[in-house]
Each structure stands twice: as structure tokens, then as C-alpha cells.
Design a protein around this motif. Sequence first.
Motif, PDB file in Angstrom:
ATOM      1  N   GLY A  80     -10.053  -8.722  37.465  1.00  0.00           N
ATOM      2  CA  GLY A  80     -10.892  -7.870  36.625  1.00  0.00           C
ATOM      3  C   GLY A  80     -12.233  -8.483  36.278  1.00  0.00           C
ATOM      4  N   ASP A  81     -12.500  -9.685  36.809  1.00  0.00           N
ATOM      5  CA  ASP A  81     -13.774 -10.348  36.503  1.00  0.00           C
ATOM      6  C   ASP A  81     -14.975  -9.601  37.082  1.00  0.00           C
ATOM      7  OD1 ASP A  81     -12.756 -12.383  34.976  1.00  0.00           O
ATOM      8  OD2 ASP A  81     -12.486 -13.757  36.659  1.00  0.00           O
ATOM      9  N   ASP A  82     -14.744  -8.794  38.102  1.00  0.00           N
ATOM     10  CA  ASP A  82     -15.863  -8.063  38.696  1.00  0.00           C
ATOM     11  C   ASP A  82     -16.443  -7.031  37.731  1.00  0.00           C
ATOM     12  OD1 ASP A  82     -13.617  -6.453  38.759  1.00  0.00           O
ATOM     13  OD2 ASP A  82     -14.052  -5.617  40.748  1.00  0.00           O
ATOM     14  N   ALA A  83     -15.663  -6.641  36.721  1.00  0.00           N
ATOM     15  CA  ALA A  83     -16.140  -5.657  35.747  1.00  0.00           C
ATOM     16  C   ALA A  83     -16.610  -6.320  34.447  1.00  0.00           C
ATOM     17  CB  ALA A  83     -15.027  -4.652  35.441  1.00  0.00           C
ATOM     18  N   ARG A  84     -16.475  -7.647  34.363  1.00  0.00           N
ATOM     19  CA  ARG A  84     -16.835  -8.335  33.113  1.00  0.00           C
ATOM     20  C   ARG A  84     -18.147  -9.117  33.225  1.00  0.00           C
ATOM     21  NH1 ARG A  84     -11.051  -9.079  32.572  1.00  0.00           N
ATOM     22  NH2 ARG A  84     -11.128 -11.080  33.683  1.00  0.00           N
ATOM     23  N   MET A  85     -18.820  -9.013  34.330  1.00  0.00           N
ATOM     24  CA  MET A  85     -20.076  -9.744  34.502  1.00  0.00           C
ATOM     25  C   MET A  85     -21.118  -9.300  33.475  1.00  0.00           C
ATOM     26  SD  MET A  85     -21.026  -9.935  38.480  1.00  0.00           S
ATOM     27  CE  MET A  85     -21.447  -8.213  38.358  1.00  0.00           C
ATOM     28  N   GLN A  86     -21.939 -10.255  33.035  1.00  0.00           N
ATOM     29  CA  GLN A  86     -23.029  -9.951  32.112  1.00  0.00           C
ATOM     30  C   GLN A  86     -24.351 -10.382  32.747  1.00  0.00           C
ATOM     31  OE1 GLN A  86     -22.286 -10.970  27.934  1.00  0.00           O
ATOM     32  NE2 GLN A  86     -20.180 -11.493  28.502  1.00  0.00           N
ATOM     33  N   ALA A  87     -25.342  -9.523  32.619  1.00  0.00           N
ATOM     34  CA  ALA A  87     -26.652  -9.815  33.198  1.00  0.00           C
ATOM     35  C   ALA A  87     -27.258 -11.040  32.523  1.00  0.00           C
ATOM     36  CB  ALA A  87     -27.572  -8.617  33.030  1.00  0.00           C
ATOM     37  N   GLY A  88     -28.084 -11.747  33.270  1.00  0.00           N
ATOM     38  CA  GLY A  88     -28.750 -12.903  32.694  1.00  0.00           C
ATOM     39  C   GLY A  88     -28.994 -13.979  33.733  1.00  0.00           C
ATOM     40  N   GLU A  89     -29.476 -15.112  33.237  1.00  0.00           N
ATOM     41  CA  GLU A  89     -29.841 -16.241  34.085  1.00  0.00           C
ATOM     42  C   GLU A  89     -28.834 -17.366  33.846  1.00  0.00           C
ATOM     43  OE1 GLU A  89     -34.107 -18.374  35.067  1.00  0.00           O
ATOM     44  OE2 GLU A  89     -33.557 -17.988  32.977  1.00  0.00           O
ATOM     45  N   TYR A  90     -28.215 -17.848  34.930  1.00  0.00           N
ATOM     46  CA  TYR A  90     -27.135 -18.816  34.796  1.00  0.00           C
ATOM     47  C   TYR A  90     -27.452 -20.096  35.571  1.00  0.00           C
ATOM     48  CZ  TYR A  90     -24.449 -14.837  33.072  1.00  0.00           C
ATOM     49  OH  TYR A  90     -24.020 -13.753  32.342  1.00  0.00           O
ATOM     50  N   ALA A  91     -27.073 -21.218  34.996  1.00  0.00           N
ATOM     51  CA  ALA A  91     -27.216 -22.512  35.666  1.00  0.00           C
ATOM     52  C   ALA A  91     -25.860 -22.928  36.226  1.00  0.00           C
ATOM     53  CB  ALA A  91     -27.729 -23.560  34.690  1.00  0.00           C
ATOM     54  N   LEU A  92     -25.827 -23.259  37.497  1.00  0.00           N
ATOM     55  CA  LEU A  92     -24.607 -23.761  38.141  1.00  0.00           C
ATOM     56  C   LEU A  92     -24.802 -25.247  38.393  1.00  0.00           C
ATOM     57  CD1 LEU A  92     -24.015 -20.867  40.707  1.00  0.00           C
ATOM     58  CD2 LEU A  92     -23.385 -20.993  38.278  1.00  0.00           C
ATOM     59  N   GLU A  93     -24.059 -26.058  37.652  1.00  0.00           N
ATOM     60  CA  GLU A  93     -24.238 -27.504  37.730  1.00  0.00           C
ATOM     61  C   GLU A  93     -23.480 -28.104  38.918  1.00  0.00           C
ATOM     62  OE1 GLU A  93     -23.251 -26.073  34.817  1.00  0.00           O
ATOM     63  OE2 GLU A  93     -25.108 -26.222  33.640  1.00  0.00           O
ATOM     64  N   PRO A  94     -23.843 -29.325  39.275  1.00  0.00           N
ATOM     65  CA  PRO A  94     -23.149 -30.009  40.374  1.00  0.00           C
ATOM     66  C   PRO A  94     -21.644 -30.084  40.107  1.00  0.00           C
ATOM     67  CG  PRO A  94     -25.131 -31.212  39.777  1.00  0.00           C
ATOM     68  CD  PRO A  94     -24.970 -30.129  38.744  1.00  0.00           C
ATOM     69  N   ALA A 106     -18.695 -14.021  33.388  1.00  0.00           N
ATOM     70  CA  ALA A 106     -17.881 -13.133  32.555  1.00  0.00           C
ATOM     71  C   ALA A 106     -18.085 -13.429  31.071  1.00  0.00           C
ATOM     72  CB  ALA A 106     -16.410 -13.257  32.929  1.00  0.00           C
ATOM     73  N   ARG A 107     -18.280 -14.703  30.727  1.00  0.00           N
ATOM     74  CA  ARG A 107     -18.477 -15.068  29.313  1.00  0.00           C
ATOM     75  C   ARG A 107     -19.912 -14.884  28.858  1.00  0.00           C
ATOM     76  NH1 ARG A 107     -15.138 -19.922  30.286  1.00  0.00           N
ATOM     77  NH2 ARG A 107     -17.085 -21.103  30.273  1.00  0.00           N
ATOM     78  N   GLY A 108     -20.825 -14.657  29.792  1.00  0.00           N
ATOM     79  CA  GLY A 108     -22.230 -14.478  29.418  1.00  0.00           C
ATOM     80  C   GLY A 108     -22.896 -15.756  28.969  1.00  0.00           C
ATOM     81  N   GLU A 109     -22.514 -16.897  29.554  1.00  0.00           N
ATOM     82  CA  GLU A 109     -23.086 -18.184  29.176  1.00  0.00           C
ATOM     83  C   GLU A 109     -24.421 -18.388  29.895  1.00  0.00           C
ATOM     84  OE1 GLU A 109     -20.212 -21.198  29.945  1.00  0.00           O
ATOM     85  OE2 GLU A 109     -18.863 -20.527  28.364  1.00  0.00           O
ATOM     86  N   VAL A 110     -25.404 -17.620  29.480  1.00  0.00           N
ATOM     87  CA  VAL A 110     -26.712 -17.659  30.131  1.00  0.00           C
ATOM     88  C   VAL A 110     -27.494 -18.891  29.702  1.00  0.00           C
ATOM     89  CG1 VAL A 110     -26.826 -15.155  30.341  1.00  0.00           C
ATOM     90  CG2 VAL A 110     -27.746 -16.262  28.295  1.00  0.00           C
ATOM     91  N   ILE A 111     -28.510 -19.227  30.484  1.00  0.00           N
ATOM     92  CA  ILE A 111     -29.394 -20.346  30.149  1.00  0.00           C
ATOM     93  C   ILE A 111     -30.121 -20.031  28.850  1.00  0.00           C
ATOM     94  CG2 ILE A 111     -31.427 -21.656  30.861  1.00  0.00           C
ATOM     95  CD1 ILE A 111     -30.639 -21.091  33.753  1.00  0.00           C
ATOM     96  N   GLN A 112     -30.148 -20.991  27.952  1.00  0.00           N
ATOM     97  CA  GLN A 112     -30.839 -20.836  26.675  1.00  0.00           C
ATOM     98  C   GLN A 112     -32.102 -21.697  26.672  1.00  0.00           C
ATOM     99  OE1 GLN A 112     -30.031 -18.841  23.973  1.00  0.00           O
ATOM    100  NE2 GLN A 112     -28.370 -17.948  25.190  1.00  0.00           N
ATOM    101  N   TYR A 113     -33.220 -21.059  26.378  1.00  0.00           N
ATOM    102  CA  TYR A 113     -34.477 -21.776  26.211  1.00  0.00           C
ATOM    103  C   TYR A 113     -34.702 -21.982  24.718  1.00  0.00           C
ATOM    104  CZ  TYR A 113     -35.145 -20.566  31.088  1.00  0.00           C
ATOM    105  OH  TYR A 113     -34.986 -20.446  32.439  1.00  0.00           O
ATOM    106  N   ARG A 114     -35.694 -22.774  24.376  1.00  0.00           N
ATOM    107  CA  ARG A 114     -35.909 -23.037  22.951  1.00  0.00           C
ATOM    108  C   ARG A 114     -37.381 -23.147  22.622  1.00  0.00           C
ATOM    109  NH1 ARG A 114     -33.069 -28.114  20.897  1.00  0.00           N
ATOM    110  NH2 ARG A 114     -31.328 -27.057  21.887  1.00  0.00           N
ATOM    111  N   ILE A 115     -37.663 -22.897  21.370  1.00  0.00           N
ATOM    112  CA  ILE A 115     -39.005 -23.080  20.828  1.00  0.00           C
ATOM    113  C   ILE A 115     -38.844 -23.616  19.416  1.00  0.00           C
ATOM    114  CG2 ILE A 115     -39.182 -20.713  19.936  1.00  0.00           C
ATOM    115  CD1 ILE A 115     -42.174 -20.799  20.670  1.00  0.00           C
ATOM    116  N   THR A 116     -39.645 -24.606  19.062  1.00  0.00           N
ATOM    117  CA  THR A 116     -39.556 -25.215  17.737  1.00  0.00           C
ATOM    118  C   THR A 116     -40.797 -24.861  16.928  1.00  0.00           C
ATOM    119  OG1 THR A 116     -38.199 -27.056  18.532  1.00  0.00           O
ATOM    120  CG2 THR A 116     -39.376 -27.373  16.449  1.00  0.00           C
TER     121      THR A 116
END
Length: 338
Positions: A80-94, A106-116
Motif C-alpha cells: 500500500g506504499d504506492d498510495a502513501r507517497m507525499q510530494a516533496g524533495e527527499y535526500a537519499l543518503e549513502p 510514505a512518511r513525508g520526510e522531506v529535506i528541511q532548509y533553514r533560515i535564522t
Amino acid sequence: MKWARLTLLATLLLAMAALTVGAWAWQAWDRLTAPITAEGESVVIEIPRGASFRQVVERLERETAFEDGLALRLYARYTGDDARMQAGEYALEPGMNVLDALERFARGEVIQYRITVVEGLTFRQMRRLIEAHPVLEQTLKGLDDEAVMAELGKPDRHPEGWFYPSTYTFPRGTTDRDLLARAMRRMERRLEEEWAARADGLPLETPYEALILASIIERETGRDGERAKVAGVFTRRLEKGMRLQTDPTVIYGMGEAYDGRIRSADLRRDTPYNTYTRHGLPPTPIAMPGSASIRAAVNPADHDYLYFVSRGDGSHQFSRTLAEHNRAVRRYILGEGE
């Protein structure tokens, strides 16, 4: 005899098919669990809004070392993961495999940018900081401050002081308006909380006046241990009807004319923000205060100091009388010694 032979043949065919499928499944599992990025290499995969799972698989095959899209589609359909995808930008680490990537999608763990946004910045400086960020989408560029506040639903509010200084994280696709709205809501909540916990008998009538005073405190000292003490000086002055006589308000009133120095003529030149020529608080905040300065403004230290002067090391010398203050000025500003 004929039926027995047919039965045997069918059994052999089924066994061969089972072995073939089993072998394929075994090999497919190896491909699903093998690393899809080279050692020491990260890959960024972006899933556009509305993308189909097949399109995502094709992108994985194109941009990583993964090569078995059919196996992944079958696996994702089963789980069922094919229906749980969330749009966004993802980093795939080594070391990640395609199943790890699928779980991240599926969890929507998109890349987070920051500004201070640091304490003490003005709204103009904050806008410049936001406009310079390479990821934030710019939708307010070119608008004046009034138009920006109208976009934020506060057309009659002066922007200064109303945005909470902090480090904000956000995904790609976030707009400058999103970030400002978030910072404004956070400041509104923080001001409301601190005002509810204020000391009794303050010479402040509204939370906005507390915000104004907090902005002056923020610009006067960066030392947490001094904020309440500085607040106490301004509180005593307001109670006695004395002018605040604080340089940061003069600087704010000078605007772009400020070149790093305040001259005697600047202290005499009347503007709505010159607390040497006018009594009470300036009409608006002069910067964005942090929580510590807001808390100090509504819970000032209880003392009888009426003056303070910088020692030149970030700390201040506090005085009760004008004579004491003048001696401190001669020592720390004019360098005349004790």
C-alpha cells in the motif's frame, strides 16, 4: 496411463514455474535491498505534486542505481506504499536501499532548509534576509511594507517588531509569505503569554506597548543578565515622566541617514522616534525582540537606577543619580579614568 503422464507433466511444469518465480523473487529482493547510491554519495529525488507511482519509480531508475521497477511496483502495491507517497524533495543518503526510500516517501520526510532570524533585526533587514534565501519562493518582492502586511491579513498594522526571531525550518516550495505568517503568529502567541504573566503596576497599558519597550531593551543589551535591569531603568523613567533618552530609538528614526555615528545634532533633531526630544515610548517597536526581552519588559527588575552607560565590553554601568552617571560617562565613554 495417459492421464498419469499428463498429471506428472503438469506437476513438473508447476514445479519449474514455482522455482522460476522463486528465483526471480529472490533476485528481486536482493535488488530491493541493495544500496542505490554510491559510497559517500547522496542523491536528491523530488516527487512533484500529482506524480504517479510509476513516474516516481522511473525517476528512481533514472537517478539512482536501482534497476527493478517491476519488483518495486509489485511490492508497493502489496504494502500500500504506492498510495502513501507525499510530494516533496527527499535526500537519499549513502547505504540506503529503495525500500528505505519508499518508507521515507510514505512518511513525508522531506529535506528541511533553514533560515535564522536573529534578535534585534529590523523588518527591513528581515526582508532582505528572506529575499536572499536561495530556496524560499519570492511572492512579496517589490511590495512595500503596507502591501506585505495586507497580504498577511493585517493591513493596518505597522510591521516592525511583529515577527518572532528564531531559526525556522521549511521544505522547498515554502513562500516568503508562509514564513512571515508563521513568524508573526509565533510572536503574537509569545507576546500574549508574556503579557498574561506580567508584573502588577506596570506603566504599560497594552501588549503592544510591552512589545515596543521590549524592542528597545533588545537593542540596548545582548546580555540576558542585564535585560531585566535595563527594563527597570526604563520603567522607573516612565513612572517619573522622564524621557527615555535611548540611542537606538534615535538611530531608528534616522533611517538610511544613519552612518554608524550619532552626533549631537541627531539627538536634537526631532523625529517621532527621538526619545531625547519626546516623552514616553516611540510610536512603534524599533526591532524584533526575543522572548527574554519581552519577558524583561513586563517583569522589570525592582531597583532605583535611572541611568546606564556602556562599559565598552557589552555590559553596562548603572547609576542612581545624574552625578553618578556623569562620572560613569567620563570613565567609560570619554576615557578619563576613575
